[in-house]
Design a protein around this motif. Structure first.
Motif, PDB file in Angstrom:
ATOM      1  N   GLU A  18       0.835  -1.211   0.000  1.00 26.71           N
ATOM      2  CA  GLU A  18       0.000   0.000   0.000  1.00 26.71           C
ATOM      3  C   GLU A  18       0.866   1.255   0.000  1.00 26.71           C
ATOM      4  N   GLY A  19       1.936   1.186  -0.768  1.00 32.96           N
ATOM      5  CA  GLY A  19       2.784   2.366  -0.933  1.00 32.96           C
ATOM      6  C   GLY A  19       3.760   2.579   0.210  1.00 32.96           C
ATOM      7  N   LYS A  20       3.780   1.660   1.182  1.00 31.33           N
ATOM      8  CA  LYS A  20       4.674   1.873   2.341  1.00 31.33           C
ATOM      9  C   LYS A  20       6.110   1.443   2.059  1.00 31.33           C
ATOM     10  N   SER A  21       6.333   0.618   1.032  1.00 29.55           N
ATOM     11  CA  SER A  21       7.704   0.220   0.692  1.00 29.55           C
ATOM     12  C   SER A  21       8.317   1.263  -0.221  1.00 29.55           C
ATOM     13  N   PRO A  22       9.371   1.947   0.216  1.00 27.34           N
ATOM     14  CA  PRO A  22      10.004   2.902  -0.699  1.00 27.34           C
ATOM     15  C   PRO A  22      10.728   2.173  -1.823  1.00 27.34           C
ATOM     16  N   PHE A  23      10.467   2.593  -3.057  1.00 22.92           N
ATOM     17  CA  PHE A  23      11.129   1.943  -4.192  1.00 22.92           C
ATOM     18  C   PHE A  23      12.644   2.134  -4.108  1.00 22.92           C
ATOM     19  N   LEU A  24      13.071   3.232  -3.488  1.00 28.29           N
ATOM     20  CA  LEU A  24      14.504   3.518  -3.411  1.00 28.29           C
ATOM     21  C   LEU A  24      15.288   2.355  -2.804  1.00 28.29           C
ATOM     22  N   ASN A  25      14.814   1.836  -1.652  1.00 26.40           N
ATOM     23  CA  ASN A  25      15.663   0.870  -0.951  1.00 26.40           C
ATOM     24  C   ASN A  25      14.911  -0.147  -0.096  1.00 26.40           C
ATOM     25  N   ALA A  26      13.607  -0.325  -0.301  1.00 20.45           N
ATOM     26  CA  ALA A  26      12.876  -1.290   0.526  1.00 20.45           C
ATOM     27  C   ALA A  26      13.528  -2.670   0.402  1.00 20.45           C
ATOM     28  N   PRO A  27      13.922  -3.283   1.535  1.00 20.64           N
ATOM     29  CA  PRO A  27      14.622  -4.568   1.445  1.00 20.64           C
ATOM     30  C   PRO A  27      13.779  -5.669   0.804  1.00 20.64           C
ATOM     31  N   GLU A  28      12.451  -5.577   0.928  1.00 18.00           N
ATOM     32  CA  GLU A  28      11.593  -6.623   0.365  1.00 18.00           C
ATOM     33  C   GLU A  28      11.409  -6.469  -1.152  1.00 18.00           C
ATOM     34  N   VAL A  29      11.823  -5.337  -1.711  1.00 19.79           N
ATOM     35  CA  VAL A  29      11.700  -5.140  -3.161  1.00 19.79           C
ATOM     36  C   VAL A  29      13.025  -5.524  -3.826  1.00 19.79           C
ATOM     37  N   GLU A  30      12.997  -6.646  -4.522  1.00 18.08           N
ATOM     38  CA  GLU A  30      14.238  -7.196  -5.091  1.00 18.08           C
ATOM     39  C   GLU A  30      14.780  -6.353  -6.240  1.00 18.08           C
ATOM     40  N   THR A  31      13.886  -5.600  -6.866  1.00 17.18           N
ATOM     41  CA  THR A  31      14.326  -4.715  -7.954  1.00 17.18           C
ATOM     42  C   THR A  31      14.199  -3.259  -7.518  1.00 17.18           C
ATOM     43  N   ASN A  32      14.547  -2.948  -6.247  1.00 16.76           N
ATOM     44  CA  ASN A  32      14.501  -1.540  -5.832  1.00 16.76           C
ATOM     45  C   ASN A  32      15.623  -0.761  -6.523  1.00 16.76           C
ATOM     46  N   MET A  33      15.509   0.566  -6.414  1.00 22.92           N
ATOM     47  CA  MET A  33      16.419   1.470  -7.146  1.00 22.92           C
ATOM     48  C   MET A  33      17.892   1.193  -6.828  1.00 22.92           C
ATOM     49  N   GLU A  34      18.206   1.042  -5.554  1.00 20.43           N
ATOM     50  CA  GLU A  34      19.616   0.838  -5.188  1.00 20.43           C
ATOM     51  C   GLU A  34      20.146  -0.467  -5.757  1.00 20.43           C
ATOM     52  N   ARG A  35      19.296  -1.484  -5.768  1.00 18.49           N
ATOM     53  CA  ARG A  35      19.728  -2.782  -6.313  1.00 18.49           C
ATOM     54  C   ARG A  35      19.869  -2.736  -7.840  1.00 18.49           C
ATOM     55  N   LEU A  36      18.966  -2.015  -8.498  1.00 16.59           N
ATOM     56  CA  LEU A  36      19.086  -1.879  -9.955  1.00 16.59           C
ATOM     57  C   LEU A  36      20.424  -1.228 -10.311  1.00 16.59           C
ATOM     58  N   LYS A  37      20.757  -0.179  -9.536  1.00 16.89           N
ATOM     59  CA  LYS A  37      22.000   0.550  -9.779  1.00 16.89           C
ATOM     60  C   LYS A  37      23.195  -0.378  -9.577  1.00 16.89           C
ATOM     61  N   LYS A  38      23.184  -1.089  -8.451  1.00 14.48           N
ATOM     62  CA  LYS A  38      24.311  -1.971  -8.120  1.00 14.48           C
ATOM     63  C   LYS A  38      24.467  -3.086  -9.163  1.00 14.48           C
ATOM     64  N   GLY A  39      23.353  -3.588  -9.665  1.00 16.55           N
ATOM     65  CA  GLY A  39      23.397  -4.673 -10.643  1.00 16.55           C
ATOM     66  C   GLY A  39      23.599  -4.197 -12.068  1.00 16.55           C
ATOM     67  N   LYS A  40      23.777  -2.865 -12.236  1.00 18.86           N
ATOM     68  CA  LYS A  40      23.967  -2.248 -13.564  1.00 18.86           C
ATOM     69  C   LYS A  40      22.796  -2.536 -14.508  1.00 18.86           C
ATOM     70  N   ILE A  41      21.588  -2.505 -13.948  1.00 17.29           N
ATOM     71  CA  ILE A  41      20.404  -2.614 -14.800  1.00 17.29           C
ATOM     72  C   ILE A  41      20.185  -1.245 -15.446  1.00 17.29           C
ATOM     73  N   LYS A  42      20.268  -1.191 -16.751  1.00 16.66           N
ATOM     74  CA  LYS A  42      20.123   0.087 -17.459  1.00 16.66           C
ATOM     75  C   LYS A  42      18.664   0.378 -17.778  1.00 16.66           C
ATOM     76  N   VAL A  43      17.909  -0.682 -18.054  1.00 11.40           N
ATOM     77  CA  VAL A  43      16.470  -0.531 -18.300  1.00 11.40           C
ATOM     78  C   VAL A  43      15.749  -1.706 -17.654  1.00 11.40           C
ATOM     79  N   GLN A  44      14.658  -1.393 -16.951  1.00 13.02           N
ATOM     80  CA  GLN A  44      13.863  -2.436 -16.296  1.00 13.02           C
ATOM     81  C   GLN A  44      12.409  -2.355 -16.767  1.00 13.02           C
TER      82      GLN A  44
END
Ligand SMILES: [Zn+2]
Length: 314
Positions: A18-44
């Motif tokens: 319900e919007g409580k997980s921040p996309f930036l770094n929520a640990p439960e979101v496997e494709t959160n922003m910080e993880r995308l950056k670290k994994g060098k995902i250019k487009v998701q």
């Protein structure tokens, strides 16, 4: 090495919280922003997926809520996230920016109303899978015992995808639906599927299907879910690479990509457990394939095979 990942279910996770997980770094979101950056995902690619238990009259609303989260939470709060709304937008990304585009996993949300589908295109949906595993008004899915093909509505949706340069995704279809789509789709794709020859699962593609996809100029994106990699667990990165190698043997070296399915799978391959670990796959691929080929799997093949703008007749 940059990666284009065709499929994740982060929007579902954001919606369930319900919007409580921040996309930036929520640990439960496997494709959160910080993880995308670290994994060098250019487009998701971000899938809109509606749980079958949701009442039919609520499904379009839920689709809009997930799109709202895409705009508010994914794009709105992270200036480095850039929406991809047309196929040429892939070429406009600057260093440090991550592209994000919407996909629709099953058309239940539109009912039988193509106006709703056109609205979803307007909001940025660039790929449409007709159904997720079961039967709906458009098609039968991979887990539907009946195994029928496309309905008239299903065929109309593929035509509309064609006219709008939208991909038609075969990843969750039953065999007959797959062949119906291949007959009429201008831009077919399998966004997250592996080889049935190596792992006999209804979600995977057999050799005839894979060859048909390659002959039509479509892409097959390998999926990281252990269930679709190996019948007996545990599945390893090396096991996943066998699928890529098998598809290469069928002539697909220039038409294979990646579609993690992060946030949509419970089991994980060790060392490939969220987007931040994506480079582990790349490093392992580099041991077996030429760098040019790995670049192809990671991003270039998709760019080369993406829909080309249609020349409009005057
Ligand atoms: Zn899926």
């Amino acid at each position: 090495m940059n990666i284009i990942d065709l499929h994740c279910d982060a929007l579902l996770k954001l919606w369930e919280s319900e919007g409580k997980s921040p996309f930036l770094n929520a640990p439960e979101v496997e494709t959160n922003m910080e993880r995308l950056k670290k994994g060098k995902i250019k487009v998701q690619g971000f899938a809109i997926w509606i749980d079958p238990v949701i009442n039919s009259d609520q499904k379009f609303q839920v689709a809009l809520e997930q799109i709202d989260l895409f705009y508010q939470e994914v794009l709105g709060k992270n200036s480095a996230m850039k929406q991809i709304k047309s196929w040429s937008d892939f070429d406009e990304l600057n260093d440090g920016e991550i592209g994000a585009f919407l996909t629709l996993e099953g058309v239940e949300a539109i009912g039988n109303d193509l106006t709703r589908l056109r609205i979803l295109y307007q909001l940025g949906v660039m790929s449409v899978g007709l159904t997720w595993n079961y039967a709906n008004l458009a098609a039968d899915g991979a887990m539907e015992p009946r195994g029928a093909g496309l309905t008239t509505l299903g065929k109309e949706i593929v035509q509309l995808n064609n006219e709008n340069e939208v991909l038609t995704d075969v990843s969750h279809l039953c065999e007959r639906s797959f062949w119906d789509v291949m007959e009429i789709a201008r831009y077919p794709i399998a966004s997250h599927s592996n080889s049935k020859t190596l792992c006999n699962h209804p979600r995977n593609l057999d050799d005839e299907q894979a060859k048909a996809m390659f002959e039509k100029g479509g892409m097959i994106h390998a999926v990281y879910s252990p269930d679709f990699v190996k019948t007996e667990s545990p599945a390893t990165i090396a096991d996943l690479i066998k699928h890529i190698d098998h598809f290469c043997g069928l002539g697909g070296v220039k038409q294979i990509g990646l579609g993690s399915d992060f946030d949509g799978i419970n089991l994980k391959i060790q060392g490939l457990e969220d987007a931040s670990q994506s480079q582990n796959l790349i490093n392992e691929l580099l041991k077996f394939f030429k760098e040019e080929e790995v670049k192809g799997f990671a991003y270039q093949n998709f760019l080369n095979n993406r829909p080309k703008p249609l020349v409009k007749e005057r």
